[in-house]
Design an enzyme around this catalytic site. Structure first.
Site, PDB file in Angstrom:
ATOM      1  N   LYS A  55       0.835  -1.205   0.000  1.00  0.00           N
ATOM      2  CA  LYS A  55       0.000   0.000   0.000  1.00  0.00           C
ATOM      3  C   LYS A  55       0.872   1.257   0.000  1.00  0.00           C
ATOM      4  O   LYS A  55       0.632   2.187  -0.776  1.00  0.00           O
ATOM      5  CB  LYS A  55      -0.929   0.002   1.218  1.00  0.00           C
ATOM      6  CG  LYS A  55      -2.046  -1.021   1.113  1.00  0.00           C
ATOM      7  CD  LYS A  55      -2.720  -1.296   2.455  1.00  0.00           C
ATOM      8  CE  LYS A  55      -3.706  -2.448   2.312  1.00  0.00           C
ATOM      9  NZ  LYS A  55      -4.228  -2.930   3.596  1.00  0.00           N
ATOM     10  N   GLN A  99      -4.227  -1.397   9.715  1.00  0.00           N
ATOM     11  CA  GLN A  99      -4.298  -2.763   9.173  1.00  0.00           C
ATOM     12  C   GLN A  99      -4.951  -3.703  10.181  1.00  0.00           C
ATOM     13  O   GLN A  99      -4.596  -3.721  11.358  1.00  0.00           O
ATOM     14  CB  GLN A  99      -2.878  -3.243   8.815  1.00  0.00           C
ATOM     15  CG  GLN A  99      -2.813  -4.592   8.134  1.00  0.00           C
ATOM     16  CD  GLN A  99      -3.456  -4.611   6.751  1.00  0.00           C
ATOM     17  OE1 GLN A  99      -3.456  -3.611   6.040  1.00  0.00           O
ATOM     18  NE2 GLN A  99      -4.010  -5.745   6.368  1.00  0.00           N
ATOM     19  N   ASP A 122     -10.733   3.251   4.552  1.00  0.00           N
ATOM     20  CA  ASP A 122     -11.237   1.878   4.537  1.00  0.00           C
ATOM     21  C   ASP A 122     -12.773   1.842   4.540  1.00  0.00           C
ATOM     22  O   ASP A 122     -13.367   0.786   4.305  1.00  0.00           O
ATOM     23  CB  ASP A 122     -10.772   1.135   5.801  1.00  0.00           C
ATOM     24  CG  ASP A 122      -9.571   0.246   5.546  1.00  0.00           C
ATOM     25  OD1 ASP A 122      -9.471  -0.302   4.444  1.00  0.00           O
ATOM     26  OD2 ASP A 122      -8.755   0.099   6.472  1.00  0.00           O
TER      27      ASP A 122
HETATM   28  N1  GUN Z   1      -7.095  -6.611   6.525  1.00  0.00           N
HETATM   29  C1  GUN Z   1      -7.599  -7.361   5.526  1.00  0.00           C
HETATM   30  N2  GUN Z   1      -8.265  -6.588   4.637  1.00  0.00           N
HETATM   31  C2  GUN Z   1      -8.181  -5.326   5.089  1.00  0.00           C
HETATM   32  C3  GUN Z   1      -8.654  -4.077   4.596  1.00  0.00           C
HETATM   33  O1  GUN Z   1      -9.316  -3.962   3.562  1.00  0.00           O
HETATM   34  N3  GUN Z   1      -8.342  -2.997   5.358  1.00  0.00           N
HETATM   35  C4  GUN Z   1      -7.640  -3.086   6.500  1.00  0.00           C
HETATM   36  N4  GUN Z   1      -7.409  -1.972   7.180  1.00  0.00           N
HETATM   37  N5  GUN Z   1      -7.169  -4.222   6.985  1.00  0.00           N
HETATM   38  C5  GUN Z   1      -7.453  -5.328   6.272  1.00  0.00           C
END
Ligand code: GUN
Length: 298
Positions: A55, A99, A122
């Protein structure tokens, strides 16, 4: 009948990333802020480290500022909330991504509530969840929407055009995928059936569907004889299996080889929905920066 048309999420994601890079360049050229994305990882889960790194790397490639926070596994909830409060108040940060999953001693709901809804790239803050669930059909999405569901809806609209009136069966009711996918499809005027582990006659419901979206984390769960000829099947599952010679391989929640000759459209795993998630995160970050600058979303 001809085989299903494969939906190439990798190619679509490349196109979306180009559009985001162009949007970032235009924003900066007109005196706007450089979009800033902060990623926070608590602990050292190897898969999460890979995600977070990808990311940050992509944000930088698209011309955004990337701020990478790596916190020790024993970080307290109070310390994490203090960092989020600092980032909420920092105008250089437009998007905050914590995350998931978080270590067990931290209450995820407290953390998701702490993120400024305007920076919640998110789309997990209850305010944004509520907005997604209460918007008027056809109204623009002028708030962050969860990335994987957004990617699913973009791929479907690209493949099928208007989704209006189509019957969509969503398999899985998670906060991360199933529920927000259902809300987005409802907003696109689909008739939506949300199904889960207690649903009766799931194969029979699927056979009525023009669109099947599956996100339950069970390998090859959806079978070929569940699918109406010509339907679109979107497979959000990513299951790692041990294949020949001890190698691992990724398979989805749908039985690809069985569905291919029946469906009209099908996403492969890998290369379907997967690449869309991080591209949509970049899209959300650009949109957040535009909103912060008082501009319309693109
Ligand atoms: N862990 C697995 N998928 C995601 C996501 O889309 N966003 C975040 N923040 N953590 C994740």
């Amino acid at each position: 009948m001809a085989d299903a048309k494969l939906i190439d999420g990798r190619a679509f994601a490349v196109g979306l990333r180009h559009r985001v890079a162009k949007g970032v360049a235009e924003l900066v050229a007109t005196g706007g802020p450089k979009p800033g994305l902060a990623t926070i990882l608590v602990g050292a889960d190897p898969a999460s480290q890979v995600y977070v790194r990808s990311k940050g790397k992509l944000a930088a490639e698209l011309g955004m500022a990337s701020f990478d926070y790596r916190l020790a596994a024993e970080t307290t909830e109070a310390e994490l909330l203090a960092l989020i409060a600092k980032l909420n108040g920092d105008p250089a940060i437009n998007g905050i991504l914590v995350q998931l999953p978080l270590p067990k001693h931290i209450d995820t709901s407290h953390v998701l509530l702490a993120v400024d809804p305007a920076k919640d790239v998110d789309g997990f803050h209850p305010i944004n969840v509520g907005r997604l669930g209460s918007i008027v059909s056809g109204a623009p999405l002028d708030f962050p929407v969860p990335c994987t569901p957004l990617g699913v809806s973009m791929l479907l609209q690209d493949a099928l055009g208007s989704l209006s009136g189509r019957h969509a069966v969503v398999i899985g009711r998670s906060n991360l995928v199933g529920r927000p996918v259902a809300q987005l499809l409802l907003r696109a005027d689909c008739t939506v059936t949300i199904t889960h582990s207690r649903t009766r006659d799931l194969p029979g419901l699927c056979r009525q569907a023009d669109i099947v979206v599956v996100a339950i984390g069970k390998r090859e769960f959806v079978r070929g004889d569940w699918i109406k000829p010509g339907a679109a099947v979107i497979d959000v599952g990513i299951n790692r299996i041990v294949a020949a010679a001890g190698r691992t391989r990724l398979v989805g929640d749908a039985a690809f080889a069985e569905i291919l000759p029946v469906a009209g459209y099908l996403t492969p795993v890998p290369g379907g929905v997967g690449p869309m998630t991080v591209a949509c995160l970049m899209f959300n970050t650009l949109q957040a920066a535009r909103r912060a600058a008082g501009l319309k979303v693109v």
